[in-house]
Design an enzyme around this catalytic site. Structure first.
Site, PDB file in Angstrom:
ATOM      1  N   ASP A  90       0.842  -1.202   0.000  1.00  7.29           N
ATOM      2  CA  ASP A  90       0.000   0.000   0.000  1.00  7.29           C
ATOM      3  C   ASP A  90       0.871   1.243   0.000  1.00  7.29           C
ATOM      4  OD1 ASP A  90      -2.748   0.102  -0.130  1.00  7.29           O
ATOM      5  OD2 ASP A  90      -3.047  -0.413   1.979  1.00  7.29           O
ATOM      6  N   GLU A 122      -5.223   4.408  -3.303  1.00 10.12           N
ATOM      7  CA  GLU A 122      -6.662   4.651  -3.132  1.00 10.12           C
ATOM      8  C   GLU A 122      -7.095   5.811  -4.022  1.00 10.12           C
ATOM      9  OE1 GLU A 122      -7.702   5.224   0.978  1.00 10.12           O
ATOM     10  OE2 GLU A 122      -6.809   3.318   1.587  1.00 10.12           O
ATOM     11  N   GLU A 189     -14.082  -1.805  -2.011  1.00 10.80           N
ATOM     12  CA  GLU A 189     -14.318  -1.946  -0.568  1.00 10.80           C
ATOM     13  C   GLU A 189     -15.698  -1.425  -0.191  1.00 10.80           C
ATOM     14  OE1 GLU A 189     -11.140  -0.794   2.053  1.00 10.80           O
ATOM     15  OE2 GLU A 189     -12.417  -0.920   3.823  1.00 10.80           O
TER      16      GLU A 189
HETATM   17  O1  KIV Z   1      -5.017  -1.571   4.066  1.00 13.72           O
HETATM   18  C1  KIV Z   1      -5.643  -2.614   3.808  1.00 13.72           C
HETATM   19  O2  KIV Z   1      -5.536  -3.632   4.471  1.00 13.72           O
HETATM   20  C2  KIV Z   1      -6.527  -2.576   2.647  1.00 13.72           C
HETATM   21  C3  KIV Z   1      -7.475  -3.726   2.472  1.00 13.72           C
HETATM   22  C4  KIV Z   1      -8.563  -3.643   3.451  1.00 13.72           C
HETATM   23  C5  KIV Z   1      -7.984  -3.824   1.084  1.00 13.72           C
HETATM   24  O3  KIV Z   1      -6.512  -1.649   1.902  1.00 13.72           O
END
Ligand code: KIV
Length: 271
Positions: A90, A122, A189
């Site tokens: 991420d 995102e 989500e």
């Molecule tokens: O940060 C995370 O774990 C996520 C998932 C919930 C898709 O973005």
């Protein structure tokens, strides 16, 4: 072993093929070496080093405080435990929002320092240009739309998104924009299952749902949630596959009793 053997792992192409063949993609989050190793051995296709570590690892209310250095630290630990799965890192809040160039620099840093296979961002139309910049330079991008936790202060709650006609239309446009910008997969989500179905059917690239119903091409859950470790968090989209908080509580209690009762260590456990 060939020097190219690492490329036998799950790739963007194998995920695309899974969608084409109708084979569901199993994804989970991972933040450390031991868990990553277990998940990989159990056949999980995608390990996401989610910024959810801000909640479940660091104990914050939101994911906003998570830094690039922290994401890199956890992703390095995860990739060491993985042989087959794709590891996705991420991009944390403020590592990609200010400009496409800064986003690309940070995505590049993640790929260079962690051995991850992809990054996740995102947003939809708003970040399409950034996704294009990163992907055209050879870094695979997973999108994430619907409830996007980095925008929690704008949304004001963690309620499902896309329930109004306008919001559903926006999410559909966001999904298309991400695909056109080169995203290889998109996390949906907490949106209504019919909306997720429509988006999934309209895209070539796979969708990975969390609280988005059964029609997505794959599913993802936060691992401590599905293992029953995060006992105070019980949204209806989480299925508990174990009650690890109970198992750990019992084991730790027994250890404390043994130490205090002088039952540990035994002679056999001593040198
Ligand atoms: O940060 C995370 O774990 C996520 C998932 C919930 C898709 O973005």
């Amino acid at each position: 072993m060939s020097v190219h053997s690492e490329f036998r792992r799950i790739t963007t192409n194998s995920l695309l093929l899974s969608k084409q063949k109708g084979e569901k993609i199993a994804a989970l989050t991972a933040y450390d070496f031991i868990t990553a190793k277990l998940l990989d051995k159990a056949g999980v296709d995608v390990l996401l080093v989610g910024d959810s570590l801000g909640n479940v690892f660091q104990g914050n209310d939101t994911t906003l405080p998570v830094t690039m250095d922290e994401m890199i630290y956890h992703t390095k630990a995860v990739t060491k435990g993985v042989e087959r799965a794709m590891v996705v890192c991420d991009m944390p809040f403020m590592s990609y929002q200010t400009s496409a160039n800064e986003a690309f620099r940070n995505a590049g840093r993640i790929m260079k320092e962690t051995s991850a296979g992809a990054v996740k961002l995102e947003g939809g139309i708003r970040i399409a240009e950034t996704v294009e910049k990163i992907t055209e330079n050879g870094i695979p991008v997973m999108g994430h739309i619907g409830l996007t936790p980095q925008s929690i202060h704008l949304f004001g709650s963690y309620k499902a998104r896309g329930k109004s006609v306008d919001e559903a239309e926006q999410i559909k446009k966001d999904a298309k924009a991400l695909e056109e910008a080169g995203a290889f997969a998109i996390v949906l989500e907490k949106i209504p299952k019919e909306l997720a179905k429509e988006i999934t059917e309209s895209l070539m690239v796979p969708t990975i749902g969390i609280g988005a119903g059964a029609h997505c091409d794959g599913q993802i859950l936060v691992t401590p949630d599905m293992l029953g470790l995060n006992v105070d968090f019980n949204p209806r989209f989480v299925r508990h596959y174990a009650a690890l908080a109970d198992v750990m509580g019992l084991a730790i209690g027994k250890y404390v009793d043994d130490v205090k009762g002088q039952n540990f260590p035994s002679d056999k456990e001593s040198y």
